[in-house]
Scaffold this active site. Structure first.
Site, mmCIF file in Angstrom:
data_model
loop_
_atom_site.group_PDB
_atom_site.id
_atom_site.type_symbol
_atom_site.label_atom_id
_atom_site.label_comp_id
_atom_site.label_asym_id
_atom_site.label_seq_id
_atom_site.Cartn_x
_atom_site.Cartn_y
_atom_site.Cartn_z
ATOM 1 C CB SER A 161 -0.951 -0.041 1.187
ATOM 2 O OG SER A 161 -2.015 0.852 1.019
ATOM 3 C CG ASP A 177 -7.167 -2.433 -3.094
ATOM 4 O OD1 ASP A 177 -7.813 -1.807 -2.246
ATOM 5 O OD2 ASP A 177 -5.933 -2.566 -3.057
ATOM 6 C CG HIS A 197 -5.784 -2.699 0.487
ATOM 7 N ND1 HIS A 197 -5.185 -1.987 -0.523
ATOM 8 C CD2 HIS A 197 -5.108 -2.370 1.613
ATOM 9 C CE1 HIS A 197 -4.199 -1.244 -0.031
ATOM 10 N NE2 HIS A 197 -4.128 -1.477 1.269
#
Length: 716
Positions: free
Chosen positions: A567, A653, A688
């Protein structure tokens, strides 16, 4: 009830039971990507935009499906499938190693594991995995009884689903009802259900598109929750009356773009707490839990840059705030004058106050001193009485666990270190005794005496001293390979904790280092502030400087470092390989936030408005535009050599959209001047957190470790 009332994170996501192989996904590829030898090359399609007089070319803009959040553009899907096929082809020669790693990682897991039961009211609650199970079952039993009751069956809920995530669990105060929420796409739009625990039946109530805790109020007749809008932003709080099929009552609407609202409950369960804010500003309102439709009490109006959290004891508010010290202070205020704050614990340059927990007879403060976790017991009637719980190691992670009741006489704690498996304690407040309840079991065996842990400080290029936690086998050869990990954003401090999967690297002679770089708040709030907005590049420089220092100290060699981050940590990976590609022998970037400029320019995306305080607003500010452009990994890809890389993405995501890693990989393929391998793996049915399921996630970790060992040339 507070037990099971918080959001369950990716570690407890449930499983994929059937998914086509990556090769099967490409069987009808009309673009005829040949992935047997050569990687797919995304077509360049002319696209550009101009902001603040600066024109940016983006030839891979087409990889964003224009009907997003629906993703049905066949050109986009076929490109992603072709990349998946190439990933599978290139990793085929490592499958024996992947299986070996997966087997040894799984052997370190106690498959029939269970949490330690914790009392809440008339029951004790806990969860269990069964042998071979991908997800948990949730149980309770009356206090003093061994007659356990299955209240939620994760395997049954996930049966037949490609993806399953359990979001929130909350038992009503009277113990009769269980509210829970699930997501079956990875898109993090949850649906809530209510189960009658007396009959075992589901009520007809369904609450769609939530993304929050589920709070029981009004004598267990009403559930308060936050609803996500089309942009996945929780801007409204609703009250749902059990059995009511009509429209739920809205009790709060946040009108400021970028602010997110969330419901909570005070420690004494008498007050509903509605919090709203972004990454630097917050505001809190209180409502009686017995009457959630009452007029809210505003504690203090929002002020840019001021954050505060509130809890309640009797007629007094306890406020944790950074209003006059960057490391936060604890203040109190009378309920009838909530904006009049009086300092109880002053802010400190040395001690970073991160949290407070109120109980009937005492309260607990948590924080960090010199980067190490601190837990302190304090007393309402004697402010000078402070009992600090002592922990034995020089690098560790510790904090309060689940303590749901108001009248607690012992506190549940968690503790771990790089060589101490996760340990659950009860701290007996009256005696100060730490009672060990459970130590994480490693079925295949673990001997801490075989390992060495160091905590060193590295001088960054601007003079800042960056802490580094290092774990390695005591018999490791000097100068061997080393894995370097960091996150470096949002004030998240990476804890120096225990990891069973990490041992698969360390036991093969790879040292494992965590760089506690700026952007996290490891050394206090200022450490975080020195890695955001205009100071963002400190984060990247710290990581590179740590890597170079580890080489200079003889712990590893140039090109013998592998690195990983996910991320915002994936953004870190993109920035450091642009800056110092020669340092790294392998890089893994999970769901990387690499198109920083493009995302921050798009206020229709879920997180963008709330992210401007973290990164800057390039829509309004030319300075922010040019600064983000100067480091945004996608925009800064140049014609140079890059290290071998594995990149992951999730099609569903909502946090880092799939096209960011896809565009980045496409641009790297076009411009990089080396022959090093570059792989992109997109989870086509996940978000995610990657694929759901205890063992499916473990297999992806085995793939990552196999890639690193392969590229570093580490013999198995």
């Amino acid at each position: 009830m507070r037990f099971f009332s918080t959001m369950i994170l990716a570690a407890t996501l449930c499983t994929v039971t059937s998914q086509p192989t990556l090769a099967q996904q490409t069987e009808s590829d009309p673009l005829n990507y040949d992935t047997s030898i050569q990687p797919p090359r995304a077509e360049e399609r002319e696209h550009s935009y101009t902001r603040h007089g600066i024109t940016i070319s983006d030839p891979y803009h087409w990889l964003r499906d224009q009907s997003y959040p629906k993703i049905d553009d066949e050109d986009v899907l076929q490109y992603l499938r072709a990349e998946n096929s190439y990933f599978e082809t290139q990793m085929a020669g490592q499958q024996e190693l992947v299986e070996e790693l997966f087997t040894e990682m799984r052997a370190r897991i106690k498959e029939d594991d269970a949490t330690v039961p914790q009392r809440d009211g008339d029951y004790e609650y806990w969860s269990e995995f069964e042998t071979g199970g991908q997800y948990r079952k949730y149980y309770r039993r009356p206090v003093g009884s061994q007659d356990r009751e299955l209240i939620l069956d994760g395997p049954a809920l996930a049966d037949g689903l490609e993806y399953f995530s359990l979001g929130a669990l909350s038992v009503s105060e009277n113990g009769r009802y269980l509210a829970y929420s699930t997501d079956t796409t990875g898109g993090e739009f949850y649906t809530a259900f209510i189960k009658d625990l007396e009959s075992g039946e589901l009520l007809p109530d369904r609450i769609e598109n939530i993304n929050s805790s589920l709070i029981w109020t009004a004598d267990d007749a009403v559930i308060v929750y936050g609803r996500a809008n089309e942009q996945w932003r929780v801007d409204r709080i609703f009250a749902h009356r059990i059995g009511d099929s009509g429209e739920d009552m809205q009790i709060y609407h946040e009108e400021q773009l970028g602010f997110t609202a969330s419901p909570g409950l005070s420690s004494n369960r008498e007050w509903l707490i509605i919090s709203t804010g972004d990454n630097e500003t917050s505001e809190v309102r209180l409502l009686p839990a017995s009457d959630p439709l009452a007029e809210p009490l505003l504690v203090r109006a929002r002020e840019t840059g001021v954050e505060y959290d509130v809890d309640v004891r009797g007629d007094k508010l306890f406020i944790l705030t950074n209003d006059n010290h960057v490391n936060f202070r604890l203040a109190t205020a009378p309920m009838d004058r909530p904006a009049e704050w009086t300092t109880l614990i002053a802010g400190s340059d040395e001690f970073y106050l991160t949290d407070i927990d109120l109980f009937r007879d005492f309260y607990v403060t948590e924080g960090r001193l010199a980067g190490l976790d601190q837990v302190q017991i304090r007393y309402y009637d004697d402010p000078s009485r402070i009992e600090t719980i002592a922990f034995p190691e020089s690098a560790y992670s510790a904090g309060l666990g689940n303590n749901p009741e108001w009248a607690m006489d012992k506190l549940r704690l968690g503790y771990e270190s790089p060589i101490t498996p996760d340990t659950v304690f009860d701290y007996h407040v009256a005696s100060g005794e730490l009672e060990t309840l459970k130590v994480q079991e490693i079925p295949s065996g673990f001997d801490p005496s075989l390992y060495t842990v160091e905590r060193i400080n590295v001088r960054a290029r601007d003079g800042a001293m960056v802490p580094v936690s290092i774990l390695y086998r005591s018999d490791r050869e000097p100068g061997g390979p080393l894995h370097l990990y960091a996150y470096g954003a949002y004030g998240y401090a990476v804890p120096p904790g225990f990891s069973t999967t990490r041992l698969s690297l360390v036991d093969r002679g790879v040292a494992y280092a965590i760089a506690h770089i700026r952007g996290g708040d490891d050394l206090g709030r200022n450490w975080y502030l020195q890695g955001k907005l205009d100071a963002r590049t400190n984060t990247f420089n710290d990581f590179v400087d740590v890597g170079r220092a580890l080489v200079e100290r003889g712990l590893t060699g140039e090109g013998r470092i592998s690195a990983s981050g996910g991320s915002a940590g994936g953004e870190l990976m993109g920035a450091v390989i642009n800056q110092a590609p020669e340092l790294f022998g392998a890089v893994v970037a999970h769901v990387p936030f690499v198109d920083v400029l493009g995302t921050m320019l798009d206020d229709t995306l879920p997180l963008t408005p709330g992210e401007w305080p973290e990164w800057g607003n390039p829509i309004e500010s030319k300075a922010a535009f040019t600064h983000i452009l100067s480091y945004s990994p996608y925009d800064q890809v140049v014609a140079q050599e890059y290290p071998p890389m594995l990149v992951t993405a999730g099609l569903n995501d909502p946090r880092v959209t799939y096209w960011e890693p896809a565009k980045w990989v496409a641009k790297l393929r076009e411009l990089k001047t080396d022959d090093n391998i570059l792989l992109l793996k997109t989870n086509m049915g996940a978000g995610h957190g990657g694929r759901s399921g205890r063992f499916e996630g473990l297999r992806e970790t085995a793939e990552e470790v196999a890639f690193i060992l392969w590229q570093l040339g580490v013999e198995n």
